[in-house]
Scaffold this motif. Sequence first.
Motif, PDB file in Angstrom:
ATOM      1  N   LEU A  26       0.809  -1.211   0.000  1.00 23.76           N
ATOM      2  CA  LEU A  26       0.000   0.000   0.000  1.00 23.76           C
ATOM      3  C   LEU A  26       0.847   1.268   0.000  1.00 23.76           C
ATOM      4  N   HIS A  27       0.329   2.282  -0.666  1.00 23.39           N
ATOM      5  CA  HIS A  27       0.936   3.605  -0.652  1.00 23.39           C
ATOM      6  C   HIS A  27       0.537   4.316   0.636  1.00 23.39           C
ATOM      7  N   SER A  28       1.512   4.895   1.335  1.00 26.88           N
ATOM      8  CA  SER A  28       1.223   5.650   2.553  1.00 26.88           C
ATOM      9  C   SER A  28       1.262   7.138   2.238  1.00 26.88           C
ATOM     10  N   ARG A  29       0.094   7.736   2.147  1.00 27.52           N
ATOM     11  CA  ARG A  29       0.039   9.157   1.814  1.00 27.52           C
ATOM     12  C   ARG A  29       0.675  10.019   2.901  1.00 27.52           C
ATOM     13  N   THR A  30       0.407   9.678   4.180  1.00 27.26           N
ATOM     14  CA  THR A  30       0.927  10.499   5.274  1.00 27.26           C
ATOM     15  C   THR A  30       2.439  10.387   5.384  1.00 27.26           C
ATOM     16  N   LEU A  31       2.982   9.168   5.338  1.00 32.09           N
ATOM     17  CA  LEU A  31       4.430   9.009   5.407  1.00 32.09           C
ATOM     18  C   LEU A  31       5.108   9.642   4.194  1.00 32.09           C
ATOM     19  N   SER A  32       4.459   9.580   3.049  1.00 34.38           N
ATOM     20  CA  SER A  32       5.006  10.224   1.856  1.00 34.38           C
ATOM     21  C   SER A  32       5.123  11.731   2.057  1.00 34.38           C
ATOM     22  N   GLU A  33       4.110  12.332   2.679  1.00 32.73           N
ATOM     23  CA  GLU A  33       4.148  13.767   2.947  1.00 32.73           C
ATOM     24  C   GLU A  33       5.236  14.116   3.956  1.00 32.73           C
ATOM     25  N   ILE A  34       5.405  13.270   4.977  1.00 30.64           N
ATOM     26  CA  ILE A  34       6.418  13.524   6.008  1.00 30.64           C
ATOM     27  C   ILE A  34       7.823  13.440   5.420  1.00 30.64           C
ATOM     28  N   ILE A  35       8.067  12.436   4.599  1.00 32.44           N
ATOM     29  CA  ILE A  35       9.412  12.168   4.083  1.00 32.44           C
ATOM     30  C   ILE A  35       9.709  12.980   2.820  1.00 32.44           C
ATOM     31  N   GLY A  36       8.668  13.321   2.079  1.00 28.61           N
ATOM     32  CA  GLY A  36       8.863  14.079   0.852  1.00 28.61           C
ATOM     33  C   GLY A  36       9.155  13.199  -0.342  1.00 28.61           C
ATOM     34  N   THR A  37       8.644  11.987  -0.306  1.00 32.81           N
ATOM     35  CA  THR A  37       8.800  11.057  -1.417  1.00 32.81           C
ATOM     36  C   THR A  37       7.555  10.182  -1.472  1.00 32.81           C
ATOM     37  N   GLU A  38       7.485   9.282  -2.447  1.00 30.26           N
ATOM     38  CA  GLU A  38       6.338   8.387  -2.555  1.00 30.26           C
ATOM     39  C   GLU A  38       6.701   7.069  -1.877  1.00 30.26           C
ATOM     40  N   VAL A  39       6.073   6.800  -0.746  1.00 28.47           N
ATOM     41  CA  VAL A  39       6.421   5.656   0.089  1.00 28.47           C
ATOM     42  C   VAL A  39       5.385   4.544  -0.055  1.00 28.47           C
ATOM     43  N   TRP A  40       5.879   3.334  -0.352  1.00 27.76           N
ATOM     44  CA  TRP A  40       5.042   2.140  -0.436  1.00 27.76           C
ATOM     45  C   TRP A  40       5.494   1.138   0.613  1.00 27.76           C
ATOM     46  N   LEU A  41       4.532   0.502   1.278  1.00 28.63           N
ATOM     47  CA  LEU A  41       4.815  -0.423   2.371  1.00 28.63           C
ATOM     48  C   LEU A  41       4.280  -1.816   2.051  1.00 28.63           C
ATOM     49  N   LYS A  42       5.123  -2.823   2.226  1.00 27.95           N
ATOM     50  CA  LYS A  42       4.730  -4.222   2.064  1.00 27.95           C
ATOM     51  C   LYS A  42       4.515  -4.808   3.451  1.00 27.95           C
ATOM     52  N   PHE A  43       3.269  -5.182   3.758  1.00 27.11           N
ATOM     53  CA  PHE A  43       2.878  -5.554   5.114  1.00 27.11           C
ATOM     54  C   PHE A  43       3.092  -7.047   5.385  1.00 27.11           C
ATOM     55  N   GLU A  44       4.354  -7.460   5.441  1.00 29.25           N
ATOM     56  CA  GLU A  44       4.664  -8.856   5.761  1.00 29.25           C
ATOM     57  C   GLU A  44       4.395  -9.182   7.224  1.00 29.25           C
ATOM     58  N   ASN A  45       4.203  -8.158   8.056  1.00 29.42           N
ATOM     59  CA  ASN A  45       3.828  -8.400   9.446  1.00 29.42           C
ATOM     60  C   ASN A  45       2.423  -8.984   9.567  1.00 29.42           C
ATOM     61  N   LEU A  46       1.691  -9.066   8.453  1.00 27.91           N
ATOM     62  CA  LEU A  46       0.337  -9.630   8.477  1.00 27.91           C
ATOM     63  C   LEU A  46       0.313 -11.116   8.127  1.00 27.91           C
ATOM     64  N   GLN A  47       1.471 -11.733   7.886  1.00 28.35           N
ATOM     65  CA  GLN A  47       1.497 -13.184   7.724  1.00 28.35           C
ATOM     66  C   GLN A  47       0.980 -13.855   8.996  1.00 28.35           C
TER      67      GLN A  47
END
Length: 411
Positions: A26-47
Amino acid sequence: MTAPDLADIHAAADRIAGAVLRTPFLHSRTLSEIIGTEVWLKFENLQFTAAYKERGALNKLLQLNADERARGVIAASAGNHAQAVAYHGRRLGIPVTIVMPLSTPLVKVGQTEEHGARVILHGERFDDAYAHARELEAAEGLVFVHPFDDPDIVAGTGTIAIEMLDEVPDLDMLVVPIGGGGLISGMAIAGRALRPDIEVIGVEAELYPSMKNVVEGGHGAIGGDTLAEGIAVKVPGQLTRGIIRDHVDRIDLVAEKDLEHAVALLVGIEKTVVEGAGAAGLALLLAQPERFRGKKVATVLCGGNIDTHLLANVLIRELVRCGRIARLRIGAQDRPGALAAITACFHAAGVNILETNHQRIFSKLPAKDTVIEVECEARDARAIDLLVEQLEAKGFAVESPRPDEVPRRRG
């Protein structure tokens, strides 16, 4: 050992399909705004076992022949690898033995046993448990399942990159945690095969620069208590270090405070629980945002197994760092009305008092003075600053130490 190629990783993806979750990317809109880039997260913690380790472990187990399955497997691990092997071993009817250090938290021992594994506690350190596991492998005719230094394990982890690039083919960069190197090795092989121009950045805890030392010829000290115990590996893999030399652009290090910050932000922003190792990639993005500006960057939340008490500490420390919670040491004359004047300032500033403590004995102040320690909570750091200004305006001397800072006297 021969490194797997893209065909091996595709075969692993077909092999484990349906038994391992294709986790959200998923794309994280909030983290992208904080960091100033387009951030995508792979949620392997949901295995199911809350970590990516299932991919490699299952790929390995599915390739055992009938005789090897009947004899059973053995692994050395105090964490996610143990649970992955135990869980899928039980599913497949394969006897599983896990050797863990004596220091392994009882909750992890219990979780591994609940998956049907025989757990043997041996030695004070992982190295001791590993050596004993290899002895049992030979003595009992078991099949050893290495946590990272195995082509089948590496191929299994590469399936993560296939899923990511299948969904977002124009990623510019993969930022991946490194412990023994299995995760980044598989992802780098797949990523570079599918997108030759993609950058692959490894991330290690500052206290455990093991792979950076080996690959880049560094001499960083190794050891200490890190929040990212899942990547606190002293000796990285032989297979994986060669893959990393060939396929990874660079290895960066992250400090403990940045790991804590990343774990806390993922809870607060993404509403997801991630262990320190799983947050290492995001920690790097947050610590060095200028290096990622204008890029489409993806990182793997590779695990979510964090002790609840430790998580609570991390979250509270984050509140302190951002100024929501503070401990003030207020010097005052020990006379009637002093405490009332102080609490009136708290009321005026809208700051809530959590706990107070008077210190008359262990103080460098004159005998007629006292130190009042106050733990308090506010809506933001500015409210604490306004409170301190009001206290100082009324003649009180205030100290307000914060984490990662030398305590400083104000006023």
